[in-house]
Design a protein around this motif. Structure first.
Motif, short mmCIF file in Angstrom:
data_model
loop_
_atom_site.label_atom_id
_atom_site.label_comp_id
_atom_site.label_asym_id
_atom_site.label_seq_id
_atom_site.Cartn_x
_atom_site.Cartn_y
_atom_site.Cartn_z
N MET A 135 -8.97 11.68 70.02
CA MET A 135 -8.35 12.38 68.92
C MET A 135 -6.83 12.25 68.90
N LYS A 156 -15.31 6.39 69.22
CA LYS A 156 -15.09 7.27 68.06
C LYS A 156 -13.33 7.41 68.17
N PHE A 158 -10.00 8.69 66.24
CA PHE A 158 -9.77 9.18 65.16
C PHE A 158 -8.39 9.45 65.15
N HIS A 159 -7.54 9.03 64.01
CA HIS A 159 -6.26 9.53 63.60
C HIS A 159 -6.11 10.84 62.92
N VAL A 160 -6.05 11.97 63.82
CA VAL A 160 -6.04 13.18 62.96
C VAL A 160 -4.86 13.78 62.43
N ARG A 163 1.64 14.28 63.47
CA ARG A 163 2.25 14.82 64.13
C ARG A 163 1.85 15.10 65.53
N GLN A 166 -0.76 17.61 67.30
CA GLN A 166 -2.10 17.87 66.42
C GLN A 166 -3.29 17.36 67.26
N MET A 169 -4.57 19.68 69.31
CA MET A 169 -5.09 20.80 68.76
C MET A 169 -6.47 20.77 68.42
N VAL A 170 -6.61 19.43 68.21
CA VAL A 170 -8.26 19.13 67.80
C VAL A 170 -8.81 19.26 69.09
N VAL A 173 -9.39 22.87 69.85
CA VAL A 173 -10.61 23.59 69.00
C VAL A 173 -11.86 23.12 69.60
N ASN A 174 -11.77 21.96 69.64
CA ASN A 174 -13.20 21.57 70.41
C ASN A 174 -13.66 22.30 71.83
#
Lengths: 292, 292
Positions: A135, A156, A158-160, A163, A166, A169-170, A173-174
């Motif tokens: 992430m 997998k 991902f460019h979330v 900044r 972030q 933060m992903v 949240v996970n």
């Protein structure tokens, strides 16, 4: 060919570095453990005597250390950042609080170097199989510079966001979802126990219904065991839900479910179960509600 | 051939009664809605002028009414129990609090008749396709007597315990998990919003990770819509998590996660969103945390 400095060769880091070697990257590693350095050499990597030595002339410096404090120690006090070439990229892949990542990135940027915030999920199994979820957050060109490394580590990627922080933060949240999902299974089982419902049948039904979750199917069976094998410890969620709540404080977000779940993991650790499998958070419910 | 009296021909009951007819059962139905009775007749069933008339000479009396109060009204004040033959079985398939089921069963047993506590999950789609999950509790011979009816309505028929109330508890636990799973997705999304993470990418990542749940994949996409189609309303979880907390009170079980989740649905309803899709519990988090 990208030259990678890899700092933190633990249960996750060592298989990740090994995957990079297998895909043709030149990897110089550093870890406090000599055994880990031996293993890296056996896999075809080079050992360094310090993080700074590993970082010297690397294109990408991967940090797979335990926490933000270790990342700071390696980068700043340890001199790895200074040793990194001016156009080098720091890939911070450890799980850190979003605010800590922002602070680290600011200090990296002040030296003219770039940081990509790129925590992972998928555990040791994903690290070994190169199937991690990555992430990543940072400006697009920084992401692009590190992407070949990420592609060698996960499937997998991902460019979330643009900044740094972030990505953290992903990941946060996970962990919020994972931690609450484990605790709520324990809460549900503890309630069912009150009226003598067979938990094996209950688990079978819930696994196939709208009540299902990845954690229910994975941790649920282990909740029915008295002393299950430890795949991930209670104290990991004491730490990770702590990061979640810190992120809530930093951004001023009330997180009532995460806060309640954290208390149950915390109490389990406080009763001496910190090294037990995290499914054993159910013991907090049994202790609280007096059943079993 | 088993003769079935079917009381409660709503969104769930009508397709269930229709499936029974399709599988050769003789079905006499009752509902306050004349339209529902017309539909039952069109499907080959018989209409009754009262629940008692439907129950007369039935082998199994299925109750698919809205709640425990309606079940009591039909059985006792409405005279359906007295009309049922002495060896008839009451199949209570509505979602009721476990304690209410126990109380109803006691009154049924006092008349010499038997009750099987058999709530369902799977929603209207499952009712139509005869793929409901049925969580039945009661003595084995009572379960066996009703099983042909259950097999015509669902494909996952479980005998979860010998005591009526245990089926209702399994359904209650199911709703505990479902309700908390929806609320925690909202909590997670609300936190991510604070740092501007793209929720679509977040949802994609979480759907494929250990953070996934059936509810995340189903309700998550609808949380990203401002006015999603209503598949199940906020007020359903106000009611169902209310039943969960009542079950906790009755059995003296502390349920911190369910209690916190209930507050968020309750607040959504209080702000006027009771008939909105239950994914819109996320509005409670946005209201609370001041984002979006």
């Amino acid at each position: 060919m990208t030259r990678v400095a890899f700092v933190g060769l633990g249960a996750m880091g060592l298989p990740m570095a090994t995957n990079l070697l297998g895909k043709g990257f030149a990897v110089t590693g550093y870890d406090l453990s000599l055994k880990a350095l031996d293993a890296l050499e056996s896999a075809g990597g080079r050992r360094a005597g310090s993080a700074a030595e590993a970082a010297a002339e690397a294109d990408v410096l991967v940090l797979m250390v335990v926490n933000a404090a270790q990342a700071e120690a390696v980068l700043f006090a340890g001199g790895a950042l200074k040793a990194l070439r001016p156009d080098g990229v720091v890939a911070l892949m450890a799980t850190c609080p979003p605010a800590a990542v922002e602070a680290i990135e600011e200090r990296v940027r002040e030296t003219g170097r770039r940081l990509i915030d790129a925590p992972v999920s998928g555990g040791v199994a994903g690290a070994k199989a190169a199937t991690l979820t990555i992430m990543a957050a940072g400006p697009r060109d920084t992401f692009d510079a590190a992407k070949p490394v990420f592609d060698a580590l996960g499937d997998k990627v991902f460019h979330v966001g643009e900044r740094p922080g972030q990505g953290a933060m992903v990941k946060t949240v996970n962990q919020l979802l994972c931690g609450v999902h484990i605790a709520v299974v324990a809460e549900a089982f503890a309630l069912a126990t009150k009226v003598g419902v067979d938990l094996k049948i209950l688990l079978e039904i819930m696994s196939g219904s709208a009540a299902s979750s990845w954690m229910l199917r994975d941790r649920g069976p282990r909740m029915l065991e008295a002393e299950p094998e430890v795949t991930s410890a209670v104290d990991i969620f004491v730490k990770d839900l702590g990061i979640v709540l810190d992120a809530g404080r930093d951004t001023k977000a009330a997180l009532p479910l995460a806060a309640a779940a954290h208390q149950m993991f915390l109490a389990a650790s406080g009763r001496g179960d910190g090294t037990a499998d995290d499914s054993q958070v159910i013991r907090s419910y049994f202790a609280l509600n007096g059943s079993k």
